[in-house]
Design a protein around this motif. Structure first.
Motif, PDB file in Angstrom:
ATOM      1  N   ARG A  67       0.936  47.954 -16.878  1.00 45.95           N
ATOM      2  CA  ARG A  67       1.828  46.927 -16.353  1.00 45.95           C
ATOM      3  C   ARG A  67       3.058  46.876 -17.253  1.00 45.95           C
ATOM      4  O   ARG A  67       3.064  46.181 -18.256  1.00 45.95           O
ATOM      5  CB  ARG A  67       1.102  45.593 -16.295  1.00 45.95           C
ATOM      6  CG  ARG A  67      -0.135  45.674 -15.401  1.00 45.95           C
ATOM      7  CD  ARG A  67      -0.973  44.447 -15.437  1.00 45.95           C
ATOM      8  NE  ARG A  67      -1.459  44.183 -16.785  1.00 45.95           N
ATOM      9  CZ  ARG A  67      -1.979  43.011 -17.164  1.00 45.95           C
ATOM     10  NH1 ARG A  67      -2.095  42.020 -16.324  1.00 45.95           N
ATOM     11  NH2 ARG A  67      -2.401  42.840 -18.394  1.00 45.95           N
ATOM     12  N   CYS A  69       6.678  45.749 -17.878  1.00 44.69           N
ATOM     13  CA  CYS A  69       7.594  44.701 -17.412  1.00 44.69           C
ATOM     14  C   CYS A  69       8.780  44.593 -18.362  1.00 44.69           C
ATOM     15  O   CYS A  69       8.622  44.696 -19.579  1.00 44.69           O
ATOM     16  CB  CYS A  69       6.886  43.355 -17.347  1.00 44.69           C
ATOM     17  SG  CYS A  69       5.584  43.328 -16.107  1.00 44.69           S
ATOM     18  N   ALA A 104       9.189  45.086 -12.721  1.00 44.11           N
ATOM     19  CA  ALA A 104       7.741  45.222 -12.918  1.00 44.11           C
ATOM     20  C   ALA A 104       7.296  46.561 -12.344  1.00 44.11           C
ATOM     21  O   ALA A 104       7.492  46.826 -11.164  1.00 44.11           O
ATOM     22  CB  ALA A 104       7.000  44.076 -12.235  1.00 44.11           C
ATOM     23  N   VAL A 106       3.969  48.666 -12.043  1.00 40.38           N
ATOM     24  CA  VAL A 106       2.518  48.670 -12.195  1.00 40.38           C
ATOM     25  C   VAL A 106       2.018  50.009 -11.665  1.00 40.38           C
ATOM     26  O   VAL A 106       2.302  50.378 -10.523  1.00 40.38           O
ATOM     27  CB  VAL A 106       1.872  47.488 -11.441  1.00 40.38           C
ATOM     28  CG1 VAL A 106       0.362  47.508 -11.616  1.00 40.38           C
ATOM     29  CG2 VAL A 106       2.447  46.165 -11.935  1.00 40.38           C
ATOM     30  N   GLU A 127      -1.388  43.033  -8.096  1.00 41.76           N
ATOM     31  CA  GLU A 127      -1.016  42.825  -9.497  1.00 41.76           C
ATOM     32  C   GLU A 127       0.475  42.524  -9.619  1.00 41.76           C
ATOM     33  O   GLU A 127       0.884  41.637 -10.373  1.00 41.76           O
ATOM     34  CB  GLU A 127      -1.393  44.035 -10.339  1.00 41.76           C
ATOM     35  CG  GLU A 127      -1.204  43.832 -11.830  1.00 41.76           C
ATOM     36  CD  GLU A 127      -2.104  42.756 -12.423  1.00 41.76           C
ATOM     37  OE1 GLU A 127      -1.682  42.120 -13.416  1.00 41.76           O
ATOM     38  OE2 GLU A 127      -3.225  42.541 -11.926  1.00 41.76           O
ATOM     39  N   ILE A 131       2.256  39.147 -11.155  1.00 41.86           N
ATOM     40  CA  ILE A 131       3.290  39.169 -12.201  1.00 41.86           C
ATOM     41  C   ILE A 131       4.514  38.405 -11.732  1.00 41.86           C
ATOM     42  O   ILE A 131       5.110  37.630 -12.494  1.00 41.86           O
ATOM     43  CB  ILE A 131       3.642  40.615 -12.592  1.00 41.86           C
ATOM     44  CG1 ILE A 131       2.467  41.254 -13.331  1.00 41.86           C
ATOM     45  CG2 ILE A 131       4.907  40.657 -13.451  1.00 41.86           C
ATOM     46  CD1 ILE A 131       2.595  42.752 -13.530  1.00 41.86           C
ATOM     47  N   LEU A 139       0.553  38.742 -18.100  1.00 43.63           N
ATOM     48  CA  LEU A 139       0.331  39.861 -19.029  1.00 43.63           C
ATOM     49  C   LEU A 139      -0.491  39.444 -20.240  1.00 43.63           C
ATOM     50  O   LEU A 139      -1.175  40.253 -20.842  1.00 43.63           O
ATOM     51  CB  LEU A 139       1.653  40.449 -19.494  1.00 43.63           C
ATOM     52  CG  LEU A 139       2.559  41.002 -18.389  1.00 43.63           C
ATOM     53  CD1 LEU A 139       3.851  41.513 -18.991  1.00 43.63           C
ATOM     54  CD2 LEU A 139       1.858  42.099 -17.616  1.00 43.63           C
TER      55      LEU A 139
END
Length: 142
Positions: A67, A69, A104, A106, A127, A131, A139
């Protein structure tokens, strides 16, 4: 489209990327948004051009997902370009906007079990949605 492609080929990795911007009235307003959204992170009050990027992996039944970000204050300019009689293009800034950007990304780790790629897409989409709605807290949650 991605799910259709995944059902006809064997993907190696799967990713979903979302880019969003929340507009602010000014550069300092964008910095204030940054501090509000990332209230657990400490930045000096005088800091500008704020950026925070991190990659936090998570274990799910099929393996690991990454993940990645990035939150950043941003400035967007609208340009008008005028071509003069000599053929030279002269850009003119007609508007400046400020905001807080979130990117983001993922994705599945190389060891992720992709026997059901459609399930992987659904998992990654869920997911990304978490987020977007929960932000940094997603997170850092166990």
């Amino acid at each position: 489209m991605a799910k259709k492609l995944a059902s006809t080929t064997k993907p190696v990795r799967v990713a979903i990327v979302a880019n969003m911007i929340k507009m602010a009235a000014s550069a300092s307003g964008a910095a204030d948004l940054f501090r509000q959204v990332l209230n657990q992170a400490q930045f000096p009050d005088t800091a500008i051009d704020l950026t925070l990027q991190l990659n936090v992996s998570r274990t799910v039944d099929q393996g690991q997902i990454n993940r990645l970000c990035r939150w950043a204050t941003t400035q967007m300019q609208l340009l008008a370009v005028q071509i003069g009689p000599d053929g030279v293009a002269t850009p003119v800034v007609t508007a400046v906007e400020h905001g807080l950007a979130l990117m983001a990304d993922v994705n599945t780790a190389p060891t992720f079990d992709l026997n059901d790629a459609n399930l992987a897409f659904d998992l990654l989409a869920a997911e990304v949605a978490e987020i977007i709605s929960s932000g940094y807290a997603r997170l850092t949650a166990a």
